[in-house]
Design a protein around this motif. Structure first.
Motif, PDB file in Angstrom:
ATOM      1  N   LEU A  62      57.191  38.231   6.152  1.00  0.00           N
ATOM      2  CA  LEU A  62      56.726  39.038   7.280  1.00  0.00           C
ATOM      3  C   LEU A  62      55.226  38.880   7.501  1.00  0.00           C
ATOM      4  CD1 LEU A  62      58.803  42.262   6.540  1.00  0.00           C
ATOM      5  CD2 LEU A  62      59.073  40.758   8.522  1.00  0.00           C
ATOM      6  N   ALA A  63      54.451  38.823   6.415  1.00  0.00           N
ATOM      7  CA  ALA A  63      53.008  38.643   6.557  1.00  0.00           C
ATOM      8  C   ALA A  63      52.688  37.339   7.262  1.00  0.00           C
ATOM      9  CB  ALA A  63      52.340  38.689   5.179  1.00  0.00           C
ATOM     10  N   ARG A  64      53.410  36.287   6.909  1.00  0.00           N
ATOM     11  CA  ARG A  64      53.189  34.985   7.522  1.00  0.00           C
ATOM     12  C   ARG A  64      53.594  34.982   8.999  1.00  0.00           C
ATOM     13  NH1 ARG A  64      56.186  29.383   5.860  1.00  0.00           N
ATOM     14  NH2 ARG A  64      54.747  27.923   6.836  1.00  0.00           N
ATOM     15  N   LYS A  65      54.603  35.775   9.358  1.00  0.00           N
ATOM     16  CA  LYS A  65      55.038  35.845  10.750  1.00  0.00           C
ATOM     17  C   LYS A  65      54.071  36.662  11.610  1.00  0.00           C
ATOM     18  CE  LYS A  65      58.838  33.436  10.625  1.00  0.00           C
ATOM     19  NZ  LYS A  65      58.960  32.171  11.390  1.00  0.00           N
ATOM     20  N   TYR A  66      53.485  37.686  11.017  1.00  0.00           N
ATOM     21  CA  TYR A  66      52.609  38.572  11.784  1.00  0.00           C
ATOM     22  C   TYR A  66      51.162  38.090  11.851  1.00  0.00           C
ATOM     23  CZ  TYR A  66      55.969  42.385  12.438  1.00  0.00           C
ATOM     24  OH  TYR A  66      57.047  43.146  12.844  1.00  0.00           O
ATOM     25  N   MET A  67      50.739  37.225  10.952  1.00  0.00           N
ATOM     26  CA  MET A  67      49.337  36.797  10.929  1.00  0.00           C
ATOM     27  C   MET A  67      49.231  35.275  10.825  1.00  0.00           C
ATOM     28  SD  MET A  67      46.215  37.820   8.339  1.00  0.00           S
ATOM     29  CE  MET A  67      45.714  39.276   9.253  1.00  0.00           C
ATOM     30  N   ARG A  68      48.287  34.727  11.594  1.00  0.00           N
ATOM     31  CA  ARG A  68      47.949  33.301  11.512  1.00  0.00           C
ATOM     32  C   ARG A  68      46.463  33.168  11.206  1.00  0.00           C
ATOM     33  NH1 ARG A  68      51.573  29.668  14.034  1.00  0.00           N
ATOM     34  NH2 ARG A  68      49.839  28.246  14.359  1.00  0.00           N
ATOM     35  N   ASN A  69      46.122  32.189  10.382  1.00  0.00           N
ATOM     36  CA  ASN A  69      44.727  31.916  10.051  1.00  0.00           C
ATOM     37  C   ASN A  69      44.137  30.886  11.000  1.00  0.00           C
ATOM     38  OD1 ASN A  69      44.405  33.641   7.803  1.00  0.00           O
ATOM     39  ND2 ASN A  69      45.437  32.173   6.472  1.00  0.00           N
ATOM     40  N   PHE A  70      42.865  31.091  11.321  1.00  0.00           N
ATOM     41  CA  PHE A  70      42.117  30.145  12.136  1.00  0.00           C
ATOM     42  C   PHE A  70      40.810  29.861  11.406  1.00  0.00           C
ATOM     43  CE2 PHE A  70      39.665  29.455  16.332  1.00  0.00           C
ATOM     44  CZ  PHE A  70      39.846  28.091  16.242  1.00  0.00           C
ATOM     45  N   GLU A  71      40.630  28.616  10.978  1.00  0.00           N
ATOM     46  CA  GLU A  71      39.502  28.247  10.121  1.00  0.00           C
ATOM     47  C   GLU A  71      38.217  28.130  10.936  1.00  0.00           C
ATOM     48  OE1 GLU A  71      39.793  27.913   6.840  1.00  0.00           O
ATOM     49  OE2 GLU A  71      41.950  28.265   6.849  1.00  0.00           O
ATOM     50  N   THR A  72      37.606  29.279  11.257  1.00  0.00           N
ATOM     51  CA  THR A  72      36.372  29.252  12.037  1.00  0.00           C
ATOM     52  C   THR A  72      35.677  30.599  11.917  1.00  0.00           C
ATOM     53  OG1 THR A  72      35.447  28.718  14.214  1.00  0.00           O
ATOM     54  CG2 THR A  72      37.428  30.060  14.170  1.00  0.00           C
ATOM     55  N   THR A  73      34.546  30.732  12.637  1.00  0.00           N
ATOM     56  CA  THR A  73      33.751  31.962  12.618  1.00  0.00           C
ATOM     57  C   THR A  73      34.216  32.908  13.734  1.00  0.00           C
ATOM     58  OG1 THR A  73      32.092  30.888  14.015  1.00  0.00           O
ATOM     59  CG2 THR A  73      31.760  30.793  11.634  1.00  0.00           C
ATOM     60  N   HIS A  74      33.545  34.049  13.822  1.00  0.00           N
ATOM     61  CA  HIS A  74      33.995  35.113  14.714  1.00  0.00           C
ATOM     62  C   HIS A  74      33.902  34.738  16.190  1.00  0.00           C
ATOM     63  CE1 HIS A  74      34.872  39.343  15.639  1.00  0.00           C
ATOM     64  NE2 HIS A  74      33.953  39.273  16.586  1.00  0.00           N
ATOM     65  N   CYS A  75      32.827  34.084  16.585  1.00  0.00           N
ATOM     66  CA  CYS A  75      32.541  33.887  18.014  1.00  0.00           C
ATOM     67  C   CYS A  75      33.010  32.542  18.563  1.00  0.00           C
ATOM     68  CB  CYS A  75      31.046  34.050  18.279  1.00  0.00           C
ATOM     69  SG  CYS A  75      30.440  35.728  17.966  1.00  0.00           S
TER      70      CYS A  75
END
Length: 546
Positions: free
Chosen positions: A519-532
């Protein structure tokens, strides 16, 4: 007729750009461009520049007069003489400035009156005010001018008159902190004791607090960004055929909105409307609207109260009022159904986005990018430790951005995008990925929706997965995706109950861990970058739905 036109030019708005000449050939030298900046003639240009300097000088004069008042009061023996001299200085200053401004304004009007482009614009503006037809509005949309003069396109009253809604005189409803139960005497004594704290909190929130939280509402920043905003708006109108609209919210604020309609284009995404909620220094002209636009979606962007063309100040109540009229506009004016709408937010925009899906549960889905669960931990991070009680009280009373609490009241699909190098919504720094408040938002959502799954063992496994920022933990626990999917589908088919679900109560600890990670993997995706960093369309996905 000539006198009427001159008066309209004298009191008319500043014209910035001509997007498309309405029923008029392009001037020579502009044949290859869809639009161009309005070029005032020398008289109008020079007098406008002088007016700008006068405005700056006036601001400095106010400060100078305040200083001179103190000096004169100290210099003269009697206070009466000082007051008379200061009054004389004030009258002399005001009369001189007033005469200068009147003369300069007359010269500006004269310069506009001699410019055919401005004459045509002001004629169309006046005709649209008298007769707000689609044809006149289309002609007026060919110009970029001061938004305060733009006629209103939609008001919350239009919906209220048709049927009973949740509008009230004070605005739409917000979630409030639960009051502490006290006796009558204790409550009175506590109110007296905390009165100074209430006063200080109010002053902090309405002065530098609000500006720190929403720097995009600061006039100086907007002035510095004006060329960029005008360029972004021209792109939306000239390249994407965007439609600018003025929406009137229930608190009277004017909300600047931009709509790009893709329903007539080929492709599967045009019939889905993505409503975008910007960050604390974001504007729809240069903000997250570009991501769903690249994906072929219909898009509706809007500016926070106090940002660019929008009026008001961005306190939570005003923010919710603005979001409410945006959703109502999408449904009742643009013709979208709530189940055709996806709300997409970046950073602090998660507050209005989570409020929207909480208040309109029929909305199809929610995408939160680089958002947080609660403002308080982030506010405490940037303020001195000794200010902790004051900061806590100020945030809870005036700036209570409780995203997680609102999100847990939504039943639909949700996708959280976590920036793994985020330096803004972390409490200790970007190098500590576990201090990212997006983790807390995910855990709150999972614990609410699947309380029997999220046991202590499951929480530890999900935190390990969040800390790793990769699939190594997921692989290490040997999660069986097919088994997890079958368990959830079986539960949904048997019961079809709203969240929270009781799935997992009869499982082993190993089964709960696998299901929690799935479920955690389905609800969240990582994006390798900064905030802006702008979110590319490759990272923008519709949320997972069972």
């Amino acid at each position: 007729m000539a006198g009427w036109l001159w008066l309209r030019c004298l009191f008319g708005p500043s014209l910035h750009r001509i997007h498309r000449p309405p029923q008029q050939p392009r001037p020579e030298g502009r044949a290859g461009r869809r639009g161009w900046d309005y070029l005032p003639r020398s008289l109008e240009r020079h007098t406008d520049n002088i007016l700008g300097w006068v405005s700056l000088w006036w601001g400095c004069s106010i400060y100078d007069w305040d200083c001179s008042t103190r000096l004169l009061t100290e210099q003269f023996a009697t206070l009466d003489v000082a007051i008379l001299r200061n009054l004389w200085c004030i009258l002399d200053l005001v009369s001189g400035i007033t005469c200068s401004l009147i003369c300069l304004r007359v010269l500006v009007g004269w310069g506009r009156w001699r410019n055919p482009e401005y004459l045509q614009f002001v004629s169309i503006l006046e005709e649209t005010r008298r007769n707000h037809t689609p044809n006149n509005k289309k002609k007026l949309a060919s110009y970029d001018f001061d938004f305060s003069h733009w006629p209103a396109d939609f008001s919350w009253k239009e919906v209220r008159q048709k049927k009973q809604t949740k509008f009230s005189k004070g605005g739409v409803s917000l979630l409030k902190p639960e009051p502490k139960h006290r006796g009558a005497t204790d409550s009175l004594l506590n109110s007296v004791r905390t009165l100074p704290c209430h006063i200080i909190s109010y002053l902090v929130a309405h002065s530098f607090g609000r500006r720190m939280l929403y720097p995009g509402s600061v006039g100086l920043l907007q002035k510095a960004m004006r060329p960029m905003l005008q360029q972004g708006q021209a792109r939306l109108i000239e390249e994407y055929d965007g439609q600018r609209n003025k929406l009137i919210s229930c608190d009277g604020n004017e909300i600047d909105a931009m709509f790009v309609d893709r329903r007539g284009e080929r492709g599967p995404n045009g019939k889905t409307l993505v409503i975008c909620c910007e960050g604390n220094a974001g504007f729809y002209e240069v903000g997250c609207m570009n991501t769903p636009l690249d994906g072929g979606y219909s898009v509706l962007g809007w500016n926070h109260p106090g940002f660019a063309g929008s009026t008001g100040v961005p306190f939570p109540q005003n923010e919710a009022n603005a979001m409410d009229v945006v959703v109502q506009f999408a449904v009742h004016k643009l013709g979208f159904q709530l189940n055709d709408i996806v709300v997409y937010a970046w950073s602090i925009g998660g507050f209005t986005a989570s409020w929207a899906v909480m208040s309109y549960p029929e909305i199809r889905a929610l995408v939160l990018d680089a958002s947080f669960d609660d403002l308080l931990p982030l506010a405490l991070k940037v303020m001195p430790e000794s200010w902790r009680p004051l900061v806590t009280h100020t945030v809870r009373q005036y700036m209570n951005l409780n995203n997680a609490e609102q999100l847990c009241r939504y039943q639909g699909p949700v996708l959280l995008i976590r920036r793994t190098k985020d330096e803004i919504i972390t409490t200790t720094g970007p190098e500590d990925i576990m201090s990212n408040r997006g983790n807390d938002l995910l855990l709150r959502l999972l614990q609410h929706r699947y309380p029997k799954v999220m046991t202590e063992d499951s929480l530890r496994a999900v935190r390990q997965w969040l800390a790793a920022g990769s699939q190594s933990v997921y692989i290490g626990y040997e999660v069986d995706d097919d088994w997890c999917m079958s368990v959830l589908q079986s539960y949904q088919t048997d019961r079809e109950t709203p969240f929270p679900w009781s799935v997992g109560e009869d499982m082993t600890a190993e089964g709960r861990r696998q299901l929690a990670l799935f479920l955690a993997r389905k609800y969240m995706r990582n994006f390798e970058t900064t905030h802006c960093t702008p979110l590319p369309i490759s990272e923008f996905h519709m949320p997972w739905k069972l």
